[in-house]
Scaffold this motif. Structure first.
Motif, PDB file in Angstrom:
ATOM      1  N   GLU A  78       0.842  -1.207   0.000  1.00  0.00           N
ATOM      2  CA  GLU A  78       0.000   0.000   0.000  1.00  0.00           C
ATOM      3  C   GLU A  78       0.873   1.252   0.000  1.00  0.00           C
ATOM      4  O   GLU A  78       0.638   2.186  -0.757  1.00  0.00           O
ATOM      5  N   GLN A  79       1.909   1.272   0.821  1.00  0.00           N
ATOM      6  CA  GLN A  79       2.812   2.418   0.876  1.00  0.00           C
ATOM      7  C   GLN A  79       3.544   2.589  -0.443  1.00  0.00           C
ATOM      8  O   GLN A  79       3.726   3.714  -0.919  1.00  0.00           O
ATOM      9  N   ARG A  81       2.445   1.787  -3.362  1.00  0.00           N
ATOM     10  CA  ARG A  81       1.486   2.314  -4.334  1.00  0.00           C
ATOM     11  C   ARG A  81       1.335   3.833  -4.167  1.00  0.00           C
ATOM     12  O   ARG A  81       1.337   4.579  -5.151  1.00  0.00           O
ATOM     13  N   PHE A  82       1.231   4.291  -2.919  1.00  0.00           N
ATOM     14  CA  PHE A  82       1.110   5.726  -2.668  1.00  0.00           C
ATOM     15  C   PHE A  82       2.350   6.476  -3.132  1.00  0.00           C
ATOM     16  O   PHE A  82       2.258   7.557  -3.716  1.00  0.00           O
ATOM     17  N   GLU A  83       3.522   5.903  -2.865  1.00  0.00           N
ATOM     18  CA  GLU A  83       4.772   6.533  -3.296  1.00  0.00           C
ATOM     19  C   GLU A  83       4.835   6.640  -4.815  1.00  0.00           C
ATOM     20  O   GLU A  83       5.275   7.651  -5.363  1.00  0.00           O
ATOM     21  N   LYS A  84       4.401   5.609  -5.509  1.00  0.00           N
ATOM     22  CA  LYS A  84       4.420   5.611  -6.970  1.00  0.00           C
ATOM     23  C   LYS A  84       3.506   6.707  -7.512  1.00  0.00           C
ATOM     24  O   LYS A  84       3.881   7.449  -8.415  1.00  0.00           O
ATOM     25  N   ILE A  85       2.314   6.824  -6.942  1.00  0.00           N
ATOM     26  CA  ILE A  85       1.368   7.863  -7.372  1.00  0.00           C
ATOM     27  C   ILE A  85       1.954   9.245  -7.111  1.00  0.00           C
ATOM     28  O   ILE A  85       1.866  10.147  -7.949  1.00  0.00           O
ATOM     29  N   ARG A  86       2.587   9.424  -5.957  1.00  0.00           N
ATOM     30  CA  ARG A  86       3.186  10.719  -5.621  1.00  0.00           C
ATOM     31  C   ARG A  86       4.272  11.091  -6.628  1.00  0.00           C
ATOM     32  O   ARG A  86       4.350  12.233  -7.088  1.00  0.00           O
ATOM     33  N   ARG A  87       5.116  10.105  -6.996  1.00  0.00           N
ATOM     34  CA  ARG A  87       6.171  10.377  -7.976  1.00  0.00           C
ATOM     35  C   ARG A  87       5.581  10.714  -9.343  1.00  0.00           C
ATOM     36  O   ARG A  87       6.097  11.578 -10.059  1.00  0.00           O
TER      37      ARG A  87
END
Length: 119
Positions: A78-79, A81-87
């Motif tokens: 989950e973390q 996935r969030f990091e990928k979206i942020r990048r």
């Protein structure tokens, strides 16, 4: 197992009947492997293969992956996935924009040169 410092004595292994596909073999024999790591109480259940031996191997591998993930503190899915979206949402640098536009111009020029010339 040696690398993580886990001994065979730290594992409690039991066999239960599998469920799902596999026919008579699954219904008659206890091919599902349940591993308990006594130190942390971590439980892994494996019934991927029809043979008990292969399930024993796969269960140990699953258990070791989980223990390693806990010890190294690897980011959860989950973390990640969030990091990928942020990048992905991050603003591009000026150099990255220039490079992208230059590539587009180059590609457009190639296509323009390939065009059929009509008289």
């Amino acid at each position: 197992m040696r690398k993580l410092g886990i001994r065979e004595d730290d594992l409690e292994e039991s066999f239960v009947r599998s469920s799902g596909a596999g026919g008579q073999n699954v219904n008659k024999t206890s091919t599902c492997v349940v591993l308990v790591y006594k130190t942390t109480g971590l439980i892994v259940k494996c019934q991927e293969a029809r043979s008990q031996g292969l399930n024993r191997f796969l269960a140990r591998r699953l258990l070791l992956d989980r223990i390693e993930r806990e010890r190294l503190g690897v980011l959860s899915a989950e973390q990640q996935r969030f990091e990928k979206i942020r990048r992905q949402k991050r603003k591009r640098s000026r150099r990255a924009k220039e490079k992208m536009l230059e590539n587009k111009r180059h590609h457009a020029a190639k296509k323009r040169d390939r065009a059929v010339v009509r008289s």
